[in-house]
Design a protein around this motif. Structure first.
Motif, PDB file in Angstrom:
ATOM      1  N   GLY A  90      17.222  47.893  21.491  1.00 11.43           N
ATOM      2  CA  GLY A  90      17.652  46.798  21.074  1.00 11.43           C
ATOM      3  C   GLY A  90      18.201  44.955  21.392  1.00 11.43           C
ATOM      4  O   GLY A  90      17.659  44.467  20.509  1.00 11.43           O
ATOM      5  N   GLU A  91      17.982  45.577  22.615  1.00  9.95           N
ATOM      6  CA  GLU A  91      18.254  43.839  23.077  1.00  9.95           C
ATOM      7  C   GLU A  91      16.652  43.181  24.114  1.00  9.95           C
ATOM      8  O   GLU A  91      17.309  42.578  24.773  1.00  9.95           O
ATOM      9  CB  GLU A  91      19.046  43.936  24.661  1.00  9.95           C
ATOM     10  CG  GLU A  91      20.657  44.383  24.087  1.00  9.95           C
ATOM     11  CD  GLU A  91      21.692  45.357  25.763  1.00  9.95           C
ATOM     12  OE1 GLU A  91      21.214  44.815  26.833  1.00  9.95           O
ATOM     13  OE2 GLU A  91      22.697  45.272  24.638  1.00  9.95           O
ATOM     14  N   GLY A  92      15.770  44.460  24.383  1.00  8.78           N
ATOM     15  CA  GLY A  92      14.464  43.421  24.473  1.00  8.78           C
ATOM     16  C   GLY A  92      13.698  44.059  24.974  1.00  8.78           C
ATOM     17  O   GLY A  92      13.036  43.633  25.541  1.00  8.78           O
ATOM     18  N   MET A  93      14.241  44.385  25.877  1.00  7.61           N
ATOM     19  CA  MET A  93      13.704  45.466  26.646  1.00  7.61           C
ATOM     20  C   MET A  93      12.674  46.171  26.759  1.00  7.61           C
ATOM     21  O   MET A  93      13.229  46.784  25.619  1.00  7.61           O
ATOM     22  CB  MET A  93      14.855  45.997  28.024  1.00  7.61           C
ATOM     23  CG  MET A  93      15.531  44.696  28.693  1.00  7.61           C
ATOM     24  SD  MET A  93      17.552  45.136  30.104  1.00  7.61           S
ATOM     25  CE  MET A  93      18.496  45.430  28.423  1.00  7.61           C
ATOM     26  N   ARG A  94      11.872  46.235  27.563  1.00  6.29           N
ATOM     27  CA  ARG A  94      10.268  47.543  27.461  1.00  6.29           C
ATOM     28  C   ARG A  94      10.670  48.875  28.022  1.00  6.29           C
ATOM     29  O   ARG A  94      11.275  48.799  29.196  1.00  6.29           O
ATOM     30  CB  ARG A  94       9.422  47.334  26.847  1.00  6.29           C
ATOM     31  CG  ARG A  94       9.228  46.091  26.097  1.00  6.29           C
ATOM     32  CD  ARG A  94       7.793  45.216  26.141  1.00  6.29           C
ATOM     33  NE  ARG A  94       7.811  44.889  27.599  1.00  6.29           N
ATOM     34  CZ  ARG A  94       6.731  44.781  28.462  1.00  6.29           C
ATOM     35  NH1 ARG A  94       5.376  45.470  28.259  1.00  6.29           N
ATOM     36  NH2 ARG A  94       6.393  44.680  29.636  1.00  6.29           N
ATOM     37  N   VAL A  95      10.843  50.061  27.216  1.00  3.46           N
ATOM     38  CA  VAL A  95      11.429  51.039  27.786  1.00  3.46           C
ATOM     39  C   VAL A  95       9.668  51.961  27.922  1.00  3.46           C
ATOM     40  O   VAL A  95       9.521  52.302  26.852  1.00  3.46           O
ATOM     41  CB  VAL A  95      12.549  51.806  27.802  1.00  3.46           C
ATOM     42  CG1 VAL A  95      12.572  53.493  28.548  1.00  3.46           C
ATOM     43  CG2 VAL A  95      13.912  50.954  27.632  1.00  3.46           C
ATOM     44  N   ASP A  96       9.372  52.422  29.199  1.00  9.17           N
ATOM     45  CA  ASP A  96       7.985  53.666  28.920  1.00  9.17           C
ATOM     46  C   ASP A  96       7.816  54.960  28.177  1.00  9.17           C
ATOM     47  O   ASP A  96       9.257  54.577  28.308  1.00  9.17           O
ATOM     48  CB  ASP A  96       7.210  53.021  29.929  1.00  9.17           C
ATOM     49  CG  ASP A  96       7.637  53.810  31.133  1.00  9.17           C
ATOM     50  OD1 ASP A  96       8.773  54.843  31.595  1.00  9.17           O
ATOM     51  OD2 ASP A  96       7.052  54.039  32.283  1.00  9.17           O
ATOM     52  N   HIS A 107      14.412  41.526  34.350  1.00 10.08           N
ATOM     53  CA  HIS A 107      15.917  41.331  33.557  1.00 10.08           C
ATOM     54  C   HIS A 107      17.029  42.547  34.526  1.00 10.08           C
ATOM     55  O   HIS A 107      18.017  42.958  34.080  1.00 10.08           O
ATOM     56  CB  HIS A 107      15.452  42.722  32.409  1.00 10.08           C
ATOM     57  CG  HIS A 107      14.410  42.609  31.529  1.00 10.08           C
ATOM     58  ND1 HIS A 107      15.012  41.984  30.007  1.00 10.08           N
ATOM     59  CD2 HIS A 107      13.122  43.188  31.112  1.00 10.08           C
ATOM     60  CE1 HIS A 107      14.189  41.349  29.633  1.00 10.08           C
ATOM     61  NE2 HIS A 107      12.958  42.409  29.720  1.00 10.08           N
ATOM     62  N   PHE A 108      17.098  41.821  35.963  1.00  8.70           N
ATOM     63  CA  PHE A 108      18.024  42.861  36.541  1.00  8.70           C
ATOM     64  C   PHE A 108      18.565  41.772  36.664  1.00  8.70           C
ATOM     65  O   PHE A 108      19.061  40.249  36.890  1.00  8.70           O
ATOM     66  CB  PHE A 108      16.971  43.114  37.751  1.00  8.70           C
ATOM     67  CG  PHE A 108      18.042  43.231  39.033  1.00  8.70           C
ATOM     68  CD1 PHE A 108      18.495  44.689  38.717  1.00  8.70           C
ATOM     69  CD2 PHE A 108      18.488  42.481  39.935  1.00  8.70           C
ATOM     70  CE1 PHE A 108      19.543  45.478  39.309  1.00  8.70           C
ATOM     71  CE2 PHE A 108      19.607  43.426  40.790  1.00  8.70           C
ATOM     72  CZ  PHE A 108      19.925  44.384  40.849  1.00  8.70           C
ATOM     73  N   HIS A 109      19.957  42.354  36.838  1.00  9.07           N
ATOM     74  CA  HIS A 109      21.834  41.615  36.818  1.00  9.07           C
ATOM     75  C   HIS A 109      22.369  40.939  38.271  1.00  9.07           C
ATOM     76  O   HIS A 109      22.451  43.059  38.462  1.00  9.07           O
ATOM     77  CB  HIS A 109      21.800  41.842  36.238  1.00  9.07           C
ATOM     78  CG  HIS A 109      23.950  41.839  35.826  1.00  9.07           C
ATOM     79  ND1 HIS A 109      24.433  39.900  35.386  1.00  9.07           N
ATOM     80  CD2 HIS A 109      24.837  42.012  36.062  1.00  9.07           C
ATOM     81  CE1 HIS A 109      25.403  39.993  36.060  1.00  9.07           C
ATOM     82  NE2 HIS A 109      26.000  41.029  36.520  1.00  9.07           N
ATOM     83  N   VAL A 110      22.002  41.124  39.236  1.00  6.35           N
ATOM     84  CA  VAL A 110      22.405  40.436  40.454  1.00  6.35           C
ATOM     85  C   VAL A 110      24.048  40.792  40.568  1.00  6.35           C
ATOM     86  O   VAL A 110      24.622  39.568  40.041  1.00  6.35           O
ATOM     87  CB  VAL A 110      22.042  39.687  41.153  1.00  6.35           C
ATOM     88  CG1 VAL A 110      22.887  39.413  42.331  1.00  6.35           C
ATOM     89  CG2 VAL A 110      21.359  39.295  41.656  1.00  6.35           C
ATOM     90  N   VAL A 111      24.710  42.096  40.508  1.00  2.93           N
ATOM     91  CA  VAL A 111      25.796  41.675  40.680  1.00  2.93           C
ATOM     92  C   VAL A 111      26.965  40.477  41.946  1.00  2.93           C
ATOM     93  O   VAL A 111      27.817  40.087  41.266  1.00  2.93           O
ATOM     94  CB  VAL A 111      26.148  43.640  41.014  1.00  2.93           C
ATOM     95  CG1 VAL A 111      28.304  43.726  40.729  1.00  2.93           C
ATOM     96  CG2 VAL A 111      25.880  44.381  40.330  1.00  2.93           C
TER      97      VAL A 111
END
Length: 126
Positions: A90-96, A107-111
């Protein structure tokens, strides 16, 4: 949920919740990335995440935290995994089909960098 019995446990829990709340829509991070930033074991992060209250689950973007290989945890209850997949997509990410996030680098968020925190010491500013 009973509160953690130690000062360190209470502080770690609060910081995990704070950091998860900061993950932007369309991004994800990993249990390990949160753990490295916090200077704790990934198991600490996973433990907090698995014990969210219903209220915390409603307001936090818990679905944006994945395993180290950018995968929905295969150990997660099937209905929760389906919810996580639906929210990520729903947030635009694709999951296989196996639960791996596609194009994960984008899409990776660096903490953040590892912090030198002593969680049992209130003066360390966790």
């Amino acid at each position: 949920m009973p509160k953690p019995k130690s000062i360190a446990g209470t502080r770690i829990r609060a910081e995990v919740i704070r950091l998860v709340g900061l993950i932007p829509a369309g991004k994800f991070t990993t249990y390990g990335s949160l753990a490295v930033h916090m200077n704790v074991a990934a198991l600490h992060v996973a433990s907090v995440m698995s014990r969210l209250t219903p209220e915390e689950s409603q307001r936090l973007p818990w679905h944006r935290v994945l395993s180290a290989d950018a995968r929905i945890s295969p150990n997660m209850e099937a209905s929760l995994a389906a919810t996580q997949r639906q929210r990520l997509e729903g947030e635009g990410m694709r999951v296989d089909a196996q639960g791996y996030l596609q194009d994960s680098d984008a899409h990776f968020h660096v903490v953040g960098l590892r912090r030198n925190i002593r969680w049992s010491d209130p003066a360390s500013g966790g």
